[in-house]
Design a protein around this motif. Sequence first.
Motif, mmCIF file in Angstrom:
data_model
loop_
_atom_site.group_PDB
_atom_site.id
_atom_site.type_symbol
_atom_site.label_atom_id
_atom_site.label_comp_id
_atom_site.label_asym_id
_atom_site.label_seq_id
_atom_site.Cartn_x
_atom_site.Cartn_y
_atom_site.Cartn_z
ATOM 1 N N VAL A 42 0.826 -1.193 0.000
ATOM 2 C CA VAL A 42 0.000 0.000 0.000
ATOM 3 C C VAL A 42 0.869 1.256 0.000
ATOM 4 N N ASN A 43 0.592 2.155 -0.936
ATOM 5 C CA ASN A 43 1.189 3.496 -0.939
ATOM 6 C C ASN A 43 0.360 4.349 -0.022
ATOM 7 N N ILE A 44 0.996 5.103 0.827
ATOM 8 C CA ILE A 44 0.183 5.848 1.779
ATOM 9 C C ILE A 44 0.913 7.119 2.205
ATOM 10 N N HIS A 45 0.145 8.186 2.405
ATOM 11 C CA HIS A 45 0.736 9.457 2.808
ATOM 12 C C HIS A 45 0.707 9.655 4.324
ATOM 13 N N GLN A 46 -0.312 9.028 4.974
ATOM 14 C CA GLN A 46 -0.440 9.227 6.418
ATOM 15 C C GLN A 46 0.485 8.254 7.147
ATOM 16 N N VAL A 47 1.594 8.787 7.694
ATOM 17 C CA VAL A 47 2.594 7.927 8.324
ATOM 18 C C VAL A 47 2.008 7.187 9.534
ATOM 19 N N ASP A 48 1.173 7.897 10.295
ATOM 20 C CA ASP A 48 0.602 7.261 11.492
ATOM 21 C C ASP A 48 -0.280 6.070 11.124
ATOM 22 N N LEU A 49 -1.061 6.269 10.070
ATOM 23 C CA LEU A 49 -1.941 5.201 9.597
ATOM 24 C C LEU A 49 -1.098 4.010 9.141
ATOM 25 N N ALA A 50 -0.031 4.301 8.440
ATOM 26 C CA ALA A 50 0.862 3.246 7.950
ATOM 27 C C ALA A 50 1.456 2.472 9.122
ATOM 28 N N ARG A 51 1.923 3.219 10.128
ATOM 29 C CA ARG A 51 2.520 2.591 11.315
ATOM 30 C C ARG A 51 1.538 1.641 11.977
ATOM 31 N N ARG A 52 0.275 2.087 12.005
ATOM 32 C CA ARG A 52 -0.743 1.345 12.747
ATOM 33 C C ARG A 52 -1.089 0.021 12.058
ATOM 34 N N PHE A 53 -1.041 -0.001 10.729
ATOM 35 C CA PHE A 53 -1.525 -1.186 10.029
ATOM 36 C C PHE A 53 -0.443 -2.037 9.380
ATOM 37 N N ALA A 54 0.693 -1.430 9.074
ATOM 38 C CA ALA A 54 1.693 -2.174 8.310
ATOM 39 C C ALA A 54 2.630 -2.939 9.226
ATOM 40 N N GLY A 55 3.029 -4.120 8.769
ATOM 41 C CA GLY A 55 4.035 -4.876 9.495
ATOM 42 C C GLY A 55 5.426 -4.467 9.047
ATOM 43 N N ARG A 56 5.456 -3.767 7.930
ATOM 44 C CA ARG A 56 6.756 -3.375 7.373
ATOM 45 C C ARG A 56 6.598 -2.035 6.662
ATOM 46 N N MET A 57 7.595 -1.185 6.863
ATOM 47 C CA MET A 57 7.535 0.139 6.239
ATOM 48 C C MET A 57 8.691 0.284 5.256
ATOM 49 N N VAL A 58 8.361 0.782 4.068
ATOM 50 C CA VAL A 58 9.396 1.057 3.086
ATOM 51 C C VAL A 58 9.359 2.555 2.811
ATOM 52 N N GLY A 59 10.469 3.246 3.083
ATOM 53 C CA GLY A 59 10.525 4.690 2.841
ATOM 54 C C GLY A 59 11.256 4.975 1.549
ATOM 55 N N MET A 60 10.649 5.771 0.693
ATOM 56 C CA MET A 60 11.289 6.110 -0.583
ATOM 57 C C MET A 60 11.602 7.588 -0.652
ATOM 58 N N SER A 61 12.691 7.891 -1.311
ATOM 59 C CA SER A 61 13.061 9.280 -1.543
ATOM 60 C C SER A 61 13.898 9.346 -2.810
ATOM 61 N N GLY A 62 13.546 10.250 -3.698
ATOM 62 C CA GLY A 62 14.310 10.419 -4.933
ATOM 63 C C GLY A 62 14.401 9.166 -5.779
ATOM 64 N N GLY A 63 13.361 8.338 -5.750
ATOM 65 C CA GLY A 63 13.338 7.154 -6.593
ATOM 66 C C GLY A 63 14.109 5.978 -6.026
ATOM 67 N N ARG A 64 14.540 6.102 -4.782
ATOM 68 C CA ARG A 64 15.272 5.001 -4.154
ATOM 69 C C ARG A 64 14.616 4.623 -2.833
ATOM 70 N N ILE A 65 14.877 3.389 -2.397
ATOM 71 C CA ILE A 65 14.414 2.977 -1.078
ATOM 72 C C ILE A 65 15.454 3.416 -0.060
ATOM 73 N N VAL A 66 15.039 4.243 0.905
ATOM 74 C CA VAL A 66 16.000 4.742 1.898
ATOM 75 C C VAL A 66 15.720 4.176 3.285
ATOM 76 N N TYR A 67 14.567 3.540 3.448
ATOM 77 C CA TYR A 67 14.300 2.861 4.722
ATOM 78 C C TYR A 67 13.504 1.608 4.421
ATOM 79 N N ASP A 68 13.841 0.536 5.083
ATOM 80 C CA ASP A 68 13.089 -0.700 4.900
ATOM 81 C C ASP A 68 13.169 -1.472 6.203
ATOM 82 N N GLY A 69 12.067 -1.535 6.921
ATOM 83 C CA GLY A 69 12.115 -2.235 8.200
ATOM 84 C C GLY A 69 10.822 -2.125 8.963
ATOM 85 N N ALA A 70 10.889 -2.431 10.238
ATOM 86 C CA ALA A 70 9.694 -2.429 11.082
ATOM 87 C C ALA A 70 9.233 -1.003 11.345
ATOM 88 N N PRO A 71 7.921 -0.812 11.586
ATOM 89 C CA PRO A 71 7.401 0.529 11.874
ATOM 90 C C PRO A 71 8.074 1.129 13.110
#
Lengths: 252, 270
Positions: free
Chosen positions: A203-232
């Motif tokens: 799921v692509n999502i703008h609300q970070v809090d919502l993402a934290r609440r539902f996702a088991g894994r968070m992927v952060g992107m910036s400038g076309g690259r993955i800059v974070y990949d891990g637990a909320p």
Amino acid sequence: MSALSIRGLAKEYVRGKPVLRDVSLDVAAAGITAIIGPSGTGKSTLIRCINRLIDPTAGEILFEDQDLARLSGRALRLARRRIGMVFQEYNLVERLTVMENVLSGRLGYVSAWTAWRRTFPEADVARAFHLLERVGLADFARRRADELSGGQRQRVGIARALMQAPGLLLADEPTSSLDPKTSVEIMELMRDLAAESGVPVIVNIHQVDLARRFAGRMVGMSGGRIVYDGAPEGLGNAELKAIYGGESWLSP
Amino acid sequence: MSLVATTEGARRWVRFTPAERMARFAVYLAGVAAIVWSARTIEIIPEFLLDAPEQVADMGSRMWPIDWRHFWPEVWPALIETPHIAAMATLLGLAMGIPIGFLAARNATPVPWLNHLARFILVATRSIPTLIWALFFVAMFGPGPLAGALAIAFHSVGFIGKMFSEGVEEAARGPIEALTATGATPMQKIVMGYWPMALPTFWSVALFRWDINVRESAVLGLVGAGGIGVALNSAIDLIQWDRVALILLTIFVVVVVIEWLVTRIRERVI
């Protein structure tokens, strides 16, 4: 064993201006993976490359023993049947009824003639009723989609995607057009229904809090690259700053 | 230095740049030239122009009183034939025009050569006037309403196809994207996406074209292709102006009634 494996994915809409640069991502066979990042960083492009609504420039997308990036024509259509998608603007055909919209999730399995006469197999209709019940719209089957509220439309969108009996569910900012309460309800619905049918969700999502609440894994992107990949839990202010830039927007 | 800055600071604004003013002047000049040129080409003869009111008065006196007895049994059957020709022609035109319209729409048919072919057919059928089509079909099937219906149908194809394809091209992209994502074929996208989304355009085009076709079928009799025009033509040939008046009045009433009907149906459907 991962359900989806993306290797070195790149996309340039204009030559020399990559939107995605060498993105690699493995998605497990269950659970919600949330992709966060600023607007224009390629989240939507990434998710649309998976079911090839957008053609990637380079890279592999391995799903159910196939490289989706190489498919075309009939093979691509057959592969798409296994990937459900939920959209920000719901993307229902507004002049059709709720039932017709849900049944269109089965288009990959019936002929155009069957679709024209609306003679979908009984099992499909039964499944559509079941899904409408699950999303709380059992009484809306005969209503036209444009009579529904945003939250109701998104429920229909979810039912349509699950109608495909997919092996993967993509959601492109499914809550961005909804109020906070409805957003939570939609995320709960996606989580519960996906868990029931054992479908992994991206799921692509703008609300970070919502993402934290539902996702088991968070992927952060910036400038076309993955800059974070891990637990909320690992996503602190430092990481958010790396993803979105700046810091005045962060809570102290 | 500061003084210079203030004078420059009082910025001037005019609506058009000098280049734009020149361009606009050129357009006006071209317009006037076109009027002068065409007035010369059509050779207006002043005597005929001055004579016109007299001629109109003369024709008016011949038309009055209207020959009502002519209505039955001569005008009535021809009158009934007219909307029938129009309805038949519209149905045929829709049957041919809608599929070609889908082929011409770049989003529903993402195949450039098919778009071009469809557009060519649409332009070709539309650019041949109904009367020319009618001459063609009268030669082929003989005089009568069949030739008239076919003539109007073939001329309608271009209009129907073009308007409908524009309606299809205005269809929202999002729902189509969603259907693509389910693995739908191009044909299925038409069935479950483009067609329902273009349905208001379909009704609007069908009704509008029927309305136009009623008027067209009134004229077609001039070349012997059935309808009220046949009666009109023979009355003019026989210089029976009181009957011509009756027929013109009848056509007027029919057109107004049909237009009223179309407006009402359109309000209901759309």
